[in-house]
Design a protein around this motif. Structure first.
Motif, PDB file in Angstrom:
ATOM      1  N   ARG A 291       0.974  -1.256  -0.097  1.00 30.16           N
ATOM      2  CA  ARG A 291       0.108  -0.051   0.169  1.00 30.16           C
ATOM      3  C   ARG A 291       0.766   1.335   0.020  1.00 30.16           C
ATOM      4  O   ARG A 291       0.365   2.390   0.127  1.00 30.16           O
ATOM      5  CB  ARG A 291      -0.970  -0.031   1.078  1.00 30.16           C
ATOM      6  CG  ARG A 291      -1.869  -1.408   0.836  1.00 30.16           C
ATOM      7  CD  ARG A 291      -3.051  -1.346   1.758  1.00 30.16           C
ATOM      8  NE  ARG A 291      -3.710  -2.589   1.270  1.00 30.16           N
ATOM      9  CZ  ARG A 291      -4.819  -2.716   1.890  1.00 30.16           C
ATOM     10  NH1 ARG A 291      -5.594  -1.914   2.718  1.00 30.16           N
ATOM     11  NH2 ARG A 291      -5.645  -4.067   1.461  1.00 30.16           N
TER      12      ARG A 291
ATOM     13  N   TRP B 274      -0.757   3.450  -2.265  1.00 26.44           N
ATOM     14  CA  TRP B 274      -1.874   4.479  -2.143  1.00 26.44           C
ATOM     15  C   TRP B 274      -1.686   5.772  -1.933  1.00 26.44           C
ATOM     16  O   TRP B 274      -2.389   6.721  -2.271  1.00 26.44           O
ATOM     17  CB  TRP B 274      -2.595   3.638  -0.865  1.00 26.44           C
ATOM     18  CG  TRP B 274      -3.361   2.291  -1.029  1.00 26.44           C
ATOM     19  CD1 TRP B 274      -3.101   1.315  -2.296  1.00 26.44           C
ATOM     20  CD2 TRP B 274      -4.442   2.070  -0.329  1.00 26.44           C
ATOM     21  NE1 TRP B 274      -3.987   0.236  -1.822  1.00 26.44           N
ATOM     22  CE2 TRP B 274      -4.814   0.735  -0.922  1.00 26.44           C
ATOM     23  CE3 TRP B 274      -4.858   2.628   0.759  1.00 26.44           C
ATOM     24  CZ2 TRP B 274      -5.642  -0.096  -0.160  1.00 26.44           C
ATOM     25  CZ3 TRP B 274      -6.200   1.484   1.421  1.00 26.44           C
ATOM     26  CH2 TRP B 274      -6.303   0.382   0.907  1.00 26.44           C
TER      27      TRP B 274
ATOM     28  N   GLN C 188      -0.322  -2.508 -10.420  1.00 26.63           N
ATOM     29  CA  GLN C 188      -1.248  -1.853  -9.370  1.00 26.63           C
ATOM     30  C   GLN C 188      -0.931  -0.413  -8.997  1.00 26.63           C
ATOM     31  O   GLN C 188      -1.776   0.139  -8.906  1.00 26.63           O
ATOM     32  CB  GLN C 188      -1.278  -2.885  -8.330  1.00 26.63           C
ATOM     33  CG  GLN C 188      -2.414  -2.439  -7.339  1.00 26.63           C
ATOM     34  CD  GLN C 188      -3.720  -2.471  -7.572  1.00 26.63           C
ATOM     35  OE1 GLN C 188      -4.062  -3.010  -8.590  1.00 26.63           O
ATOM     36  NE2 GLN C 188      -4.486  -2.386  -6.616  1.00 26.63           N
ATOM     37  N   ARG C 189       0.528  -0.192  -9.093  1.00 26.47           N
ATOM     38  CA  ARG C 189       0.778   1.309  -8.852  1.00 26.47           C
ATOM     39  C   ARG C 189       0.169   2.228  -9.659  1.00 26.47           C
ATOM     40  O   ARG C 189      -0.365   3.520  -9.153  1.00 26.47           O
ATOM     41  CB  ARG C 189       2.175   1.475  -8.609  1.00 26.47           C
ATOM     42  CG  ARG C 189       2.768   1.314 -10.113  1.00 26.47           C
ATOM     43  CD  ARG C 189       4.018   1.910 -10.194  1.00 26.47           C
ATOM     44  NE  ARG C 189       4.015   3.465 -10.358  1.00 26.47           N
ATOM     45  CZ  ARG C 189       5.189   4.013 -10.810  1.00 26.47           C
ATOM     46  NH1 ARG C 189       6.161   3.364 -11.087  1.00 26.47           N
ATOM     47  NH2 ARG C 189       4.933   5.398 -11.006  1.00 26.47           N
TER      48      ARG C 189
ATOM     49  N   CYS D 249      -3.686   2.431  -8.372  1.00 35.14           N
ATOM     50  CA  CYS D 249      -3.844   3.347  -7.112  1.00 35.14           C
ATOM     51  C   CYS D 249      -3.329   4.580  -7.373  1.00 35.14           C
ATOM     52  O   CYS D 249      -4.098   5.821  -6.644  1.00 35.14           O
ATOM     53  CB  CYS D 249      -2.791   2.744  -6.196  1.00 35.14           C
ATOM     54  SG  CYS D 249      -3.270   1.175  -5.565  1.00 35.14           S
TER      55      CYS D 249
ATOM     56  N   PHE E  79      -6.754   6.497  -6.003  1.00 36.44           N
ATOM     57  CA  PHE E  79      -6.719   6.999  -4.659  1.00 36.44           C
ATOM     58  C   PHE E  79      -6.106   8.621  -4.763  1.00 36.44           C
ATOM     59  O   PHE E  79      -6.460   9.310  -3.884  1.00 36.44           O
ATOM     60  CB  PHE E  79      -5.883   6.341  -3.895  1.00 36.44           C
ATOM     61  CG  PHE E  79      -6.267   4.733  -3.417  1.00 36.44           C
ATOM     62  CD1 PHE E  79      -7.357   4.926  -2.652  1.00 36.44           C
ATOM     63  CD2 PHE E  79      -5.455   3.642  -3.794  1.00 36.44           C
ATOM     64  CE1 PHE E  79      -7.833   3.839  -2.186  1.00 36.44           C
ATOM     65  CE2 PHE E  79      -6.022   2.523  -3.332  1.00 36.44           C
ATOM     66  CZ  PHE E  79      -7.235   2.315  -2.573  1.00 36.44           C
TER      67      PHE E  79
END
Ligand SMILES: Cc1cc2nc3c(=O)[nH]c(=O)nc-3n(C[C@H](O)[C@H](O)[C@H](O)COP(=O)(O)O)c2cc1C
Length: 184
Positions: free
Chosen positions: A48, A51, A98-99, A102, A106
């Protein structure tokens, strides 16, 4: 022109790499191939970090690939089908995208500024089911701002006919090269 190729096959002289080699003979510019089974790229562990912060906390070969993703014009996902999916190791590499999700989800950022063309090359021994793997491949491409995607190229009977002898697929590989070599 720069092309990133994510190769999901463990076989050094297998069907996937045979089609990749055929394609790069006709591609202009430079190519960078990432072999999911031999690269030094760990899977995302959902720490995370991304995030809140731009980038990825895992310091491995993927850091170079992130730079290449920013820069490149085209991205190819090429993989054998395992249990109707992309191979596990390729999904490990893909998890590091995934980065980008995010950053936009986010933090409302646009993590990749240059949109790209994409293609998906799949090989399968014989069950003919491509949908799940293709959908996953498209999801990964979308994470890299790659929405202009060539129709899936799929050699589906490699238990009997090696992909490199599949005439229809060879023609489609040439069409991918033309698609990439042509200006947007
Ligand atoms: C663990 C495993 C699972 C496989 N699952 C499928 C499958 O679901 N559908 C299929 O058509 N072929 C399946 N195959 C066959 C491979 O996709 C096929 O042999 C392919 O041509 C291998 O590509 P490569 O030589 O590039 O590694 C599977 C092979 C292995 C080793």
């Amino acid at each position: 022109m720069k092309t990133l190729i994510l190769n999901g096959s463990p076989r050094e002289n297998g069907d996937t790499i045979a089609l990749i080699n055929k394609l790069i003979q006709s591609l202009q510019g430079e190519c960078r191939i990432v072999n999911a089974y031999r690269c030094n790229i760990s899977p995302c562990v959902d720490c995370r970090f991304c995030w809140k912060t731009d980038g990825c906390a895992i310091n491995d070969e993927m850091q170079e690939i992130y730079s290449y993703i920013q820069d490149c014009d085209n991205i190819i996902i090429a993989s054998p089908i395992y249990f109707s999916e992309l191979t596990g190791k390729l999904l490990d590499v893909g998890s590091r995208l995934q980065r980008y999700f995010c950053a936009s989800y986010f933090r409302g950022e646009t993590p990749i500024t240059k949109s790209k063309k994409g293609a998906v090359i799949l090989v399968g021994g014989g069950d003919g089911r491509v949908e799940k793997a293709y959908e996953t491949a498209c999801t990964l491409l979308h994470h890299m701002d790659c929405y202009n995607i060539f129709d899936v190229v799929y050699s589906h009977n490699t238990n009997v006919v090696p992909a490199i002898q599949d005439q229809q697929v060879l023609e489609e590989i040439d069409q991918i090269a033309m698609f990439f070599n042509t200006e947007k």
